[in-house]
Write a protein that holds these residues in place. Structure first.
Motif, short mmCIF file in Angstrom:
data_model
loop_
_atom_site.label_atom_id
_atom_site.label_comp_id
_atom_site.label_asym_id
_atom_site.label_seq_id
_atom_site.Cartn_x
_atom_site.Cartn_y
_atom_site.Cartn_z
N ASP A 40 0.85 -1.20 0.00
CA ASP A 40 0.00 0.00 0.00
C ASP A 40 0.88 1.24 0.00
O ASP A 40 0.83 2.08 0.91
N SER A 41 1.69 1.36 -1.05
CA SER A 41 2.67 2.45 -1.11
C SER A 41 2.02 3.82 -1.25
O SER A 41 2.63 4.84 -0.90
N ALA A 42 0.77 3.87 -1.74
CA ALA A 42 0.10 5.17 -1.88
C ALA A 42 -0.13 5.78 -0.50
O ALA A 42 0.04 7.00 -0.32
N ASN A 43 -0.54 4.99 0.46
CA ASN A 43 -0.79 5.49 1.81
C ASN A 43 0.43 5.37 2.73
O ASN A 43 0.53 6.10 3.71
N PHE A 44 1.31 4.44 2.36
CA PHE A 44 2.51 4.22 3.19
C PHE A 44 3.76 4.18 2.29
O PHE A 44 4.29 3.11 2.01
N PRO A 45 4.19 5.34 1.83
CA PRO A 45 5.36 5.37 0.93
C PRO A 45 6.66 4.94 1.63
O PRO A 45 7.58 4.47 0.98
N TYR A 46 6.69 5.10 2.95
CA TYR A 46 7.88 4.72 3.71
C TYR A 46 7.57 3.50 4.57
O TYR A 46 6.48 3.42 5.16
N ILE A 47 8.51 2.56 4.65
CA ILE A 47 8.27 1.42 5.53
C ILE A 47 8.48 1.80 6.98
O ILE A 47 8.06 1.08 7.89
N CYS A 78 11.07 2.09 9.18
CA CYS A 78 11.92 1.33 10.12
C CYS A 78 13.21 2.10 10.38
O CYS A 78 14.02 2.33 9.47
N GLU A 79 13.41 2.47 11.63
CA GLU A 79 14.59 3.26 11.98
C GLU A 79 15.90 2.46 11.87
O GLU A 79 16.98 3.04 11.79
N SER A 80 15.79 1.15 11.86
CA SER A 80 17.00 0.32 11.79
C SER A 80 17.79 0.57 10.51
O SER A 80 19.02 0.39 10.49
N THR A 81 17.13 0.99 9.44
CA THR A 81 17.83 1.22 8.18
C THR A 81 18.77 2.42 8.28
O THR A 81 19.89 2.40 7.76
N THR A 138 14.49 5.23 5.68
CA THR A 138 13.16 4.77 5.25
C THR A 138 12.04 5.35 6.11
O THR A 138 10.88 4.95 5.97
N VAL A 139 12.37 6.29 7.00
CA VAL A 139 11.36 6.94 7.82
C VAL A 139 10.82 8.19 7.11
O VAL A 139 9.61 8.46 7.12
N SER A 140 11.73 8.92 6.45
CA SER A 140 11.27 10.19 5.86
C SER A 140 11.88 10.54 4.51
O SER A 140 11.50 11.52 3.90
N THR A 141 12.82 9.74 4.04
CA THR A 141 13.51 10.11 2.79
C THR A 141 13.38 9.05 1.70
O THR A 141 12.96 9.35 0.59
N LYS A 142 13.73 7.81 2.01
CA LYS A 142 13.76 6.75 1.00
C LYS A 142 12.42 6.01 0.98
O LYS A 142 12.02 5.40 1.97
N THR A 143 11.76 6.07 -0.15
CA THR A 143 10.51 5.32 -0.29
C THR A 143 10.82 3.85 -0.56
O THR A 143 11.85 3.50 -1.14
N PRO A 189 6.01 5.78 26.80
CA PRO A 189 5.91 7.23 26.64
C PRO A 189 7.25 7.91 26.42
O PRO A 189 7.31 9.06 25.96
N TYR A 190 8.30 7.26 26.73
CA TYR A 190 9.64 7.81 26.55
C TYR A 190 10.11 7.77 25.10
O TYR A 190 11.14 8.37 24.74
N LEU A 191 9.37 7.07 24.24
CA LEU A 191 9.76 6.98 22.84
C LEU A 191 9.37 8.27 22.12
O LEU A 191 8.31 8.86 22.36
N ASP A 192 10.21 8.70 21.22
CA ASP A 192 9.99 9.94 20.48
C ASP A 192 9.38 9.61 19.11
O ASP A 192 10.05 9.61 18.09
N TYR A 193 8.08 9.34 19.12
CA TYR A 193 7.37 9.05 17.87
C TYR A 193 6.37 10.16 17.60
O TYR A 193 5.75 10.68 18.49
#
Length: 414
Positions: free
Chosen positions: A309-316, A318-321, A350-355, A410-414
């Motif tokens: 569903d790349s139209a709604n979720f262009p990024y996977i 995952c911060e591990s990348t 893959t969070v905000s740059t690489k689709t 709650p300590y996670l920065d999402y």
């Protein structure tokens, strides 16, 4: 009778008158018209001795000198050649200066291998070396593995050919275990720390050598990828020789992976609409994200759902990348590296740059992660996260995701 009353002898010689003052002997058969001359009065000129002209004698001596000079020169030339030949074989006066010899493909004959050594200035008498190598073919014969070799004349002909043959430098071995999720920089560091081979040769082999294993035969160096073979150095326990060639070391990883990743896996990937390379990328993310193997199939479902569903979720998402670049690749880069860590960010964030998927695998996944990538759980999840104890939480919507984060982490920065 003559006046003295003597009768001539029948043979025509007058008897000698011993009482006479003249004791001459005369011949009576002298031709009439010739004047008789006493034999004792005739002077016969002595014949001169025949001797070689002085000039010819001089030429003979000069020819002898020239012959001996030619023999001496030829002997010296042969001696010098023999010294060079022995030096190529025994490395008596060779230096330890290293020469990088790259074999992009397997070398199939001794003659080709010796020509390569000669072209790189490592030997001088290649025809003699070819004969010697063929005599020793059982120990140093072809084929010679593709790879990058650091050779020195001090190795001698046999040592250089054995190195190119993939044989060990010593008989000492070391057993090393590489866990699932290890990255190329981590694997290299462990090999170097245990004196298996040096870093430069490992990096060269990883980036440049074309291997015939089906999983990696199509992989080429890519400006967007820090390490071409990332994801394909199969995690396992291996025995290595101290001083083993980098090509031989990498082949052990690749050969193992090529066997473990079966044709069944490859057919399954094709049915899912993925290449095996893409499955390895997904598996590497699963390996990096999962707290344990029980979480892998669920994380796999989230990744597959987003990719579908790349139209709604262009990024996977995952911060591990990105962590791979910042925490694994960046510390290993040097001033001579092709690119900086920030350059690679555009291909791995893959969070905000690489689709879609990152440019390459981010670690070397194990079989469990690969199987999870091929067999995701059937879910409607598009989000997941972990708390500080490694517990995993999933969500179908962003609202649900934010609510669970506030509740459980709650300590996670999402």
């Amino acid at each position: 009778m003559d006046d003295n009353g003597l009768k001539p002898e029948e043979n025509g010689i007058n008897p000698v008158d011993t009482a006479s003052n003249r004791n001459d002997v005369y011949f009576s058969n002298v031709k009439p018209n010739e004047e008789s001359t006493p034999v004792s009065a005739q002077k016969v000129a002595p014949q001169p001795k025949r001797t070689a002209p002085k000039a010819k004698k001089s030429h003979g001596i000069a020819g002898t000198y020239i012959f001996f000079i030619i023999v001496i020169v030829c002997s010296m030339a042969l001696s010098v050649y023999a010294v060079f030949c022995l030096n190529d074989i025994l490395a008596i006066t060779k230096t330890n200066s290293s020469v990088t010899v790259s074999l992009d493909e397997e070398v199939e004959t001794i003659d080709e291998a010796v020509d390569i050594l000669a072209d790189n200035g490592l030997i001088r008498c290649k025809n003699f070396c070819k004969l010697f190598a063929k005599y020793r073919e059982a120990e140093v014969g072809a084929p010679y593995e593709a790879g990058v070799y650091y050779l020195t004349g001090k190795m001698g002909l046999e040592g250089m050919l054995m190195t190119m043959h993939g044989d060990s430098a010593t008989a000492e071995t070391v057993t090393l275990t590489f866990p699932e999720g290890y990255t190329v920089p981590e694997i290299i560091d462990r090999l170097v720390d245990n004196e298996v081979c040096d870093k430069a040769s490992l990096l060269s082999v990883i980036e440049t050598v074309d291997f015939t294993y089906s999983l990696v035969s199509d992989l080429t160096s890519d400006e967007s990828v820090p390490y071409r073979l990332e994801g394909y150095l199969f995690p396992d326990t291996y025995d290595f020789y101290i001083g083993e060639s980098a090509s031989s070391v990498i082949k052990k990883f690749l050969s193992n992976g090529d066997t473990k990743i079966t044709e069944e896996y490859r057919e399954k990937a094709e049915k899912m609409g993925y290449s095996m390379h893409e499955i390895i990328i997904i598996a590497s993310i699963i390996q990096s994200e999962a707290g344990d193997s029980d979480q892998m199939a669920t994380i796999s479902s989230v990744i597959h759902n987003r990719l579908a569903d790349s139209a709604n979720f262009p990024y996977i998402g995952c911060e591990s990348t990105l962590d791979y670049i910042n925490n694994k690749v960046s510390p290993s880069l040097t001033s001579t590296s092709s690119h900086t860590a920030s350059y690679y960010t555009q291909y791995y964030d893959t969070v905000s740059t690489k689709t879609g998927l990152p440019a390459s695998p981010i670690c070397n996944p194990g079989i469990e992660a690969i199987e999870a990538a091929l067999n995701p759980d059937d879910t409607d999840y598009y989000y997941f996260f972990h708390d500080k104890d490694g517990n995993m939480y999933t969500a179908k919507t962003y609202t649900e995701f934010r609510s669970k984060v506030a509740t459980y982490a709650p300590y996670l920065d999402y």
